[in-house]
Design an enzyme around this catalytic site. Structure first.
Site, PDB file in Angstrom:
ATOM      1  N   ARG A 387       0.839  -1.203   0.000  1.00  0.00           N
ATOM      2  CA  ARG A 387       0.000   0.000   0.000  1.00  0.00           C
ATOM      3  C   ARG A 387       0.874   1.253   0.000  1.00  0.00           C
ATOM      4  NH1 ARG A 387      -2.878   3.970   2.946  1.00  0.00           N
ATOM      5  NH2 ARG A 387      -5.046   4.162   2.243  1.00  0.00           N
ATOM      6  N   CYS A 388       1.913   1.257   0.821  1.00  0.00           N
ATOM      7  CA  CYS A 388       2.800   2.424   0.881  1.00  0.00           C
ATOM      8  C   CYS A 388       3.428   2.733  -0.473  1.00  0.00           C
ATOM      9  CB  CYS A 388       3.913   2.186   1.897  1.00  0.00           C
ATOM     10  SG  CYS A 388       3.397   2.267   3.620  1.00  0.00           S
TER      11      CYS A 388
END
EC number: 3.5.3.6
Length: 403
Positions: A387-388
């Site tokens: 996600r990052c």
């Protein structure tokens, strides 16, 4: 105005995503600079690139258009040559380059074509590269590397039809936002078609994308952390709510403990399906340690409902919380450290995760979630997960399902 951003959830089918392929900034990290540059370890670049390429291949194989911030920024300058000198001026100013080096650095960076220049701005420039030898004990860089550009989730956030161009918590990372700001204001694909809900020059308060979770078309969940303030959330919400094309009416703000474990909301909490969330046990075990606020057009008020009650209300159904690492304290701690909660959804109930977090992956699969895995021996050293490393630019709208 033709819509160029469409992100109304964390789980709608992913169609377009923005990433950064690891570059020479990785090789400019040293143990002595990790704290200054907000990175946790020194990755091996060649393996990190292979891992990242495997990650983007999975997304492409699932029908996702993968864009690279370094390429888009270079394309913008190719399309608009008149912007180049001003952009170089801005970079030199924000990189805090000492006066005695500025002319030499400008000559060097200006000698590169746009793509190599953008990559070099991200990679950093050593004094030795410009023929400056001040000895072994001197600080080695004229312009610091930007290793956290790998994490495209943080500098800006896609929300609905627009974006927040974030004012980041640290001077080290705030320079990262000049690249997406250039792209969304001037690239032919996006220029004049993307509303801003937050501005990078709003210096009073800070907000970062890892704290912003797009729950649905009406509600956002945002973490109040060391890096995102409640006042920033209120300022962002005011502009969002006042956009006549915005469908948003509520922000749930979670005032999390200001500790390393809760650096960003997405390090402890992520949406993975219509009714499923993955969370580190701390977010529930420490529930009495943080407050929950509701931000709306009527103002900000503290709410007394539990997080699960608020999620169920917003989702319109009972929700299931899958605990990162399960009930094993050691497993939960290890897998949260290695971004076990930080997965990215390709569609409802289908996610990409680091393969090392096998306890959490097993729990997800038992809950009916399809999990695709990637190697992460080097990517995980920056303390950021799938996600990052991604910022969705387009997700299909969610289909209503019967409850």
């Amino acid at each position: 105005m033709e819509k160029k951003i469409n992100v109304f959830s964390e789980i709608g089918t992913l169609k377009t995503v923005l990433v950064h392929r690891p570059g020479d900034e990785i090789e400019n990290l040293t143990p002595e600079l990790l704290e200054r540059l907000l990175f946790d370890d020194v990755p091996f670049k060649d393996v990190a690139v292979k891992e990242h390429d495997a990650f983007t291949k999975i997304m492409r194989d699932n029908g996702v258009e993968v864009l690279y911030i370094e390429k888009l920024a270079a394309e913008t300058l190719d399309q608009h040559p008149d912007l180049r000198e001003k952009f170089i001026d801005q970079f030199i100013s924000e990189a805090n380059i000492e006066d005695k080096y500025k002319e030499k650095y400008r000559d060097f960076i200006s000698s590169l074509d746009n793509y190599r220049m953008i990559k070099k701005m991200i990679a950093g420039t050593k004094k030795l590269e410009l023929g400056i030898d001040e000895g072994y004990k001197a600080y080695p860089f004229i312009a610091d590397p930007l290793p956290n550009v790998l994490f495209q989730r943080d500098p800006f956030s896609s929300v609905g039809f627009g974006i927040t161009m974030n004012r980041m918590w640290s001077v080290t990372r705030n320079r990262e936002t000049i690249f997406p700001d250039l792209v969304f204001k001037h690239h032919n694909r996006f220029a004049n078609q993307v509303p801003y809900y937050y501005e990078r020059d709003w210096k009073e308060e800070t907000i970062e994308g890892g704290d912003i979770l797009v729950l649905n078309k009406e509600t956002l969940i945002i973490g109040v952390t060391q890096r995102t303030t409640l006042k920033a959330i209120e300022k962002f919400s005011e502009r969002l709510f006042n956009d006549p094309e915005s469908s948003y009416s509520k922000v749930i703000a979670l005032d999390l403990p200001k500790s390393r474990a809760f650096m960003h909301l997405d390090t402890v909490f992520t949406n993975i399906d219509y009714d499923k969330f993955i969370a580190h046990p701390l977010i529930f075990d420490c529930i009495d340690e943080f407050k929950i606020y509701e931000v709306s057009k009527q103002g900000t008020k503290e709410v007394k409902k539990t997080l699960i009650e608020l999620l169920s209300d917003a989702a319109g159904r009972e929700v299931q919380i899958i605990r990162c690492g399960g009930n094993d304290v050691v497993g939960a701690s290890r897998e949260q450290w290695n971004d076990g909660t930080n997965v990215v959804a390709l569609r409802p109930g289908k996610v990409i995760a680091y393969e090392r977090n096998w306890i959490t992956i097993d729990l997800l699969r038992k809950a009916g979630v399809e999990v695709l895995t990637i190697a992460s021996s080097e990517l995980s050293r920056g303390r950021g997960g799938p996600r990052c490393m991604t910022m969705p630019l387009w997700r299909e709208d969610l289909q209503e399902i019967k409850r």
